[in-house]
Design a protein around this motif. Structure first.
Motif, PDB file in Angstrom:
ATOM      1  N   ILE A  11       0.784  -1.281  -0.069  1.00 41.62           N
ATOM      2  CA  ILE A  11       0.072  -0.156  -0.029  1.00 41.62           C
ATOM      3  C   ILE A  11       0.792   1.287  -0.098  1.00 41.62           C
ATOM      4  CG2 ILE A  11      -1.537   1.086   1.306  1.00 41.62           C
ATOM      5  CD1 ILE A  11      -2.538  -1.429   2.506  1.00 41.62           C
ATOM      6  N   SER A  12       0.635   2.271  -0.880  1.00 42.38           N
ATOM      7  CA  SER A  12       1.417   3.292  -0.959  1.00 42.38           C
ATOM      8  C   SER A  12       0.549   4.697  -0.478  1.00 42.38           C
ATOM      9  CB  SER A  12       1.984   3.745  -2.460  1.00 42.38           C
ATOM     10  OG  SER A  12       0.630   3.823  -3.193  1.00 42.38           O
ATOM     11  N   LYS A  13      -1.069   4.537  -0.490  1.00 37.78           N
ATOM     12  CA  LYS A  13      -1.724   5.574  -0.269  1.00 37.78           C
ATOM     13  C   LYS A  13      -3.077   4.897   0.482  1.00 37.78           C
ATOM     14  CE  LYS A  13      -2.024   8.999  -3.064  1.00 37.78           C
ATOM     15  NZ  LYS A  13      -1.994   9.785  -4.237  1.00 37.78           N
ATOM     16  N   ILE A  14      -3.421   5.882   1.589  1.00 38.52           N
ATOM     17  CA  ILE A  14      -4.684   5.556   2.425  1.00 38.52           C
ATOM     18  C   ILE A  14      -5.547   6.634   2.523  1.00 38.52           C
ATOM     19  CG2 ILE A  14      -5.615   4.309   4.345  1.00 38.52           C
ATOM     20  CD1 ILE A  14      -3.052   2.662   4.876  1.00 38.52           C
ATOM     21  N   TYR A  15      -6.972   6.514   2.182  1.00 32.94           N
ATOM     22  CA  TYR A  15      -7.689   7.727   2.575  1.00 32.94           C
ATOM     23  C   TYR A  15      -8.634   7.003   3.649  1.00 32.94           C
ATOM     24  CZ  TYR A  15      -6.595   9.992  -2.005  1.00 32.94           C
ATOM     25  OH  TYR A  15      -6.071  10.484  -2.777  1.00 32.94           O
ATOM     26  N   LEU A  16      -8.562   7.954   4.692  1.00 28.88           N
ATOM     27  CA  LEU A  16      -9.600   7.994   5.732  1.00 28.88           C
ATOM     28  C   LEU A  16     -10.750   8.789   5.123  1.00 28.88           C
ATOM     29  CD1 LEU A  16      -6.814   9.114   8.365  1.00 28.88           C
ATOM     30  CD2 LEU A  16      -7.420   6.636   7.437  1.00 28.88           C
ATOM     31  N   LEU A  17     -12.027   7.919   5.580  1.00 33.00           N
ATOM     32  CA  LEU A  17     -13.123   8.653   5.048  1.00 33.00           C
ATOM     33  C   LEU A  17     -14.528   8.406   6.040  1.00 33.00           C
ATOM     34  CD1 LEU A  17     -13.198   7.282   1.537  1.00 33.00           C
ATOM     35  CD2 LEU A  17     -12.636   9.407   1.992  1.00 33.00           C
ATOM     36  N   ASN A  18     -14.873   9.520   6.624  1.00 32.56           N
ATOM     37  CA  ASN A  18     -16.138   9.268   7.363  1.00 32.56           C
ATOM     38  C   ASN A  18     -17.291   8.810   6.592  1.00 32.56           C
ATOM     39  OD1 ASN A  18     -14.918  10.148   9.677  1.00 32.56           O
ATOM     40  ND2 ASN A  18     -15.098  12.419   9.301  1.00 32.56           N
ATOM     41  N   VAL A  19     -18.124   8.059   7.188  1.00 36.49           N
ATOM     42  CA  VAL A  19     -19.294   7.638   6.435  1.00 36.49           C
ATOM     43  C   VAL A  19     -20.461   7.867   7.516  1.00 36.49           C
ATOM     44  CG1 VAL A  19     -20.486   5.567   5.632  1.00 36.49           C
ATOM     45  CG2 VAL A  19     -18.169   5.563   5.512  1.00 36.49           C
ATOM     46  N   GLY A  20     -21.625   8.525   6.609  1.00 35.86           N
ATOM     47  CA  GLY A  20     -22.766   8.724   7.229  1.00 35.86           C
ATOM     48  C   GLY A  20     -23.960   8.410   6.242  1.00 35.86           C
ATOM     49  N   ILE A  21     -24.946   8.983   6.496  1.00 34.78           N
ATOM     50  CA  ILE A  21     -26.121   8.648   5.724  1.00 34.78           C
ATOM     51  C   ILE A  21     -25.983   8.803   4.206  1.00 34.78           C
ATOM     52  CG2 ILE A  21     -28.620   9.087   5.004  1.00 34.78           C
ATOM     53  CD1 ILE A  21     -29.044   9.712   8.320  1.00 34.78           C
ATOM     54  N   SER A  22     -25.193  10.081   3.910  1.00 30.30           N
ATOM     55  CA  SER A  22     -24.848  10.560   2.732  1.00 30.30           C
ATOM     56  C   SER A  22     -23.709   9.737   2.204  1.00 30.30           C
ATOM     57  CB  SER A  22     -24.992  12.102   2.439  1.00 30.30           C
ATOM     58  OG  SER A  22     -24.467  12.331   1.094  1.00 30.30           O
ATOM     59  N   ILE A  99      -1.102   8.906   4.010  1.00 31.66           N
ATOM     60  CA  ILE A  99      -2.595   8.838   4.665  1.00 31.66           C
ATOM     61  C   ILE A  99      -3.041  10.112   4.355  1.00 31.66           C
ATOM     62  CG2 ILE A  99      -3.798   8.345   6.490  1.00 31.66           C
ATOM     63  CD1 ILE A  99      -1.649   6.416   7.632  1.00 31.66           C
ATOM     64  N   ILE A 100      -4.358  10.137   3.835  1.00 30.48           N
ATOM     65  CA  ILE A 100      -4.974  11.262   3.470  1.00 30.48           C
ATOM     66  C   ILE A 100      -6.308  11.243   4.164  1.00 30.48           C
ATOM     67  CG2 ILE A 100      -6.085  12.808   1.431  1.00 30.48           C
ATOM     68  CD1 ILE A 100      -3.896  11.443  -0.123  1.00 30.48           C
ATOM     69  N   ALA A 101      -6.888  12.562   4.810  1.00 30.59           N
ATOM     70  CA  ALA A 101      -8.113  12.634   5.382  1.00 30.59           C
ATOM     71  C   ALA A 101      -9.101  13.152   4.724  1.00 30.59           C
ATOM     72  CB  ALA A 101      -7.879  13.100   6.841  1.00 30.59           C
ATOM     73  N   GLY A 102     -10.277  12.483   4.385  1.00 30.47           N
ATOM     74  CA  GLY A 102     -11.384  12.760   3.757  1.00 30.47           C
ATOM     75  C   GLY A 102     -12.295  13.627   4.807  1.00 30.47           C
ATOM     76  N   LEU A 103     -12.383  15.035   4.842  1.00 28.21           N
ATOM     77  CA  LEU A 103     -13.108  15.633   5.905  1.00 28.21           C
ATOM     78  C   LEU A 103     -14.583  15.645   5.815  1.00 28.21           C
ATOM     79  CD1 LEU A 103     -10.494  18.250   6.861  1.00 28.21           C
ATOM     80  CD2 LEU A 103     -10.613  15.991   7.884  1.00 28.21           C
ATOM     81  N   THR A 104     -15.096  15.437   4.752  1.00 22.94           N
ATOM     82  CA  THR A 104     -16.582  15.183   4.560  1.00 22.94           C
ATOM     83  C   THR A 104     -17.064  13.958   4.846  1.00 22.94           C
ATOM     84  OG1 THR A 104     -15.749  16.424   1.923  1.00 22.94           O
ATOM     85  CG2 THR A 104     -18.233  15.772   2.511  1.00 22.94           C
ATOM     86  N   GLY A 105     -18.379  14.193   5.351  1.00 22.73           N
ATOM     87  CA  GLY A 105     -19.210  13.071   5.611  1.00 22.73           C
ATOM     88  C   GLY A 105     -19.121  12.691   7.246  1.00 22.73           C
ATOM     89  N   THR A 107     -20.906  12.685  10.922  1.00 23.16           N
ATOM     90  CA  THR A 107     -21.329  13.883  11.749  1.00 23.16           C
ATOM     91  C   THR A 107     -20.339  15.023  11.866  1.00 23.16           C
ATOM     92  OG1 THR A 107     -20.511  12.980  13.865  1.00 23.16           O
ATOM     93  CG2 THR A 107     -22.579  12.033  13.184  1.00 23.16           C
ATOM     94  N   ASN A 108     -20.653  15.950  12.224  1.00 25.76           N
ATOM     95  CA  ASN A 108     -19.813  17.360  12.459  1.00 25.76           C
ATOM     96  C   ASN A 108     -18.828  16.908  13.248  1.00 25.76           C
ATOM     97  OD1 ASN A 108     -21.131  18.880  10.660  1.00 25.76           O
ATOM     98  ND2 ASN A 108     -22.385  19.695  12.166  1.00 25.76           N
ATOM     99  N   LEU A 109     -19.008  16.288  14.429  1.00 21.80           N
ATOM    100  CA  LEU A 109     -17.951  15.869  15.434  1.00 21.80           C
ATOM    101  C   LEU A 109     -17.062  14.652  14.997  1.00 21.80           C
ATOM    102  CD1 LEU A 109     -19.902  15.627  18.619  1.00 21.80           C
ATOM    103  CD2 LEU A 109     -18.643  17.642  18.048  1.00 21.80           C
ATOM    104  N   MET A 110     -17.617  14.176  13.978  1.00 15.97           N
ATOM    105  CA  MET A 110     -16.595  13.019  13.218  1.00 15.97           C
ATOM    106  C   MET A 110     -15.617  13.892  12.322  1.00 15.97           C
ATOM    107  SD  MET A 110     -19.246   9.717  12.250  1.00 15.97           S
ATOM    108  CE  MET A 110     -17.990   8.878  11.502  1.00 15.97           C
ATOM    109  N   ALA A 111     -16.023  14.893  11.646  1.00 14.90           N
ATOM    110  CA  ALA A 111     -15.260  15.611  10.601  1.00 14.90           C
ATOM    111  C   ALA A 111     -14.141  16.476  11.705  1.00 14.90           C
ATOM    112  CB  ALA A 111     -16.072  16.457   9.866  1.00 14.90           C
ATOM    113  N   ILE A 112     -14.642  16.905  12.721  1.00 13.15           N
ATOM    114  CA  ILE A 112     -13.851  17.562  13.767  1.00 13.15           C
ATOM    115  C   ILE A 112     -12.558  16.839  14.054  1.00 13.15           C
ATOM    116  CG2 ILE A 112     -13.591  18.680  16.012  1.00 13.15           C
ATOM    117  CD1 ILE A 112     -16.542  19.917  15.301  1.00 13.15           C
ATOM    118  N   SER A 113     -13.039  15.573  14.485  1.00  9.85           N
ATOM    119  CA  SER A 113     -12.295  14.721  15.110  1.00  9.85           C
ATOM    120  C   SER A 113     -11.034  14.091  14.181  1.00  9.85           C
ATOM    121  CB  SER A 113     -13.059  13.300  15.580  1.00  9.85           C
ATOM    122  OG  SER A 113     -13.934  13.767  16.540  1.00  9.85           O
ATOM    123  N   LEU A 114     -11.548  13.913  12.935  1.00 10.40           N
ATOM    124  CA  LEU A 114     -10.473  13.347  11.869  1.00 10.40           C
ATOM    125  C   LEU A 114      -9.722  14.722  11.353  1.00 10.40           C
ATOM    126  CD1 LEU A 114      -9.623  11.253  10.096  1.00 10.40           C
ATOM    127  CD2 LEU A 114     -11.284  11.859   8.408  1.00 10.40           C
ATOM    128  N   GLY A 115     -10.251  16.012  11.615  1.00  9.50           N
ATOM    129  CA  GLY A 115      -9.617  17.081  11.432  1.00  9.50           C
ATOM    130  C   GLY A 115      -8.178  17.366  12.427  1.00  9.50           C
TER     131      GLY A 115
END
Length: 162
Positions: A11-22, A99-105, A107-115
């Motif tokens: 693996i050379s690249k990983i995306y961290l993604l928050n998952v919600g309803i959308s 490692i790249i963080a996707g800050l979309t998706g 809850t707001n608190l999940m986005a803040i935490s990943l940020g």
């Protein structure tokens, strides 16, 4: 957590993604950025839906390396989410894997935490502008900060402009 870090050798690249309803932001990010490897963060309330969605991502050719389920609706949520996210990130050697963080998706608190995790680890981030536009904002702010900086240094950096 599935503990799949043994696969990290190829693996050379990983995306961290928050998952919600959308999930439009995930599909847009995958298509625009040629993503192959993901770690999904989702709420315990969305567990079944996220597991099903991970199956879909595997069907379209993605490697779902791990799924982390957090409860984003308690007093300790932010602390617990940051701890979970840091534990996962620490399983992958940062010298060898971007490692790249996707800050979309999620809850707001999940986005803040990943940020906050992105800030601590100096990760590049991105944000999908909205589900109708074909536009992803790349955020490299945290990459510019040094781990040796004090909070006063960080504050000065931001007050001084870029």
């Amino acid at each position: 957590m599935n503990g799949m870090c043994k696969q990290s050798a190829n693996i050379s690249k990983i995306y961290l993604l928050n998952v919600g309803i959308s999930k439009e932001h995930i599909e847009k990010t995958i298509l625009s950025l040629n993503i192959e490897n993901v770690i999904l963060f989702s709420s315990v309330q969305m567990r079944d839906d996220t597991i099903s969605y991970a199956g879909h991502l595997k069907e379209i050719g993605l490697n779902v390396l791990d799924m982390v389920f957090v409860d984003p609706f308690t007093e300790k949520s932010v602390d617990e989410m940051i701890q979970s996210m840091l534990r996962i990130v620490d399983q992958y050697p940062s010298d060898d894997i971007e490692i790249i963080a996707g800050l979309t998706g999620g809850t707001n608190l999940m986005a803040i935490s990943l940020g906050i995790v992105a800030f601590i680890k100096g990760l590049r981030c991105n944000y999908v502008l909205n589900k109708d536009a074909d536009f992803i904002i790349s955020i490299n702010t945290f990459e510019k900060l040094s781990p040796e900086m004090t909070l006063i240094d960080v504050e000065s950096y931001f007050k001084g402009g870029f």
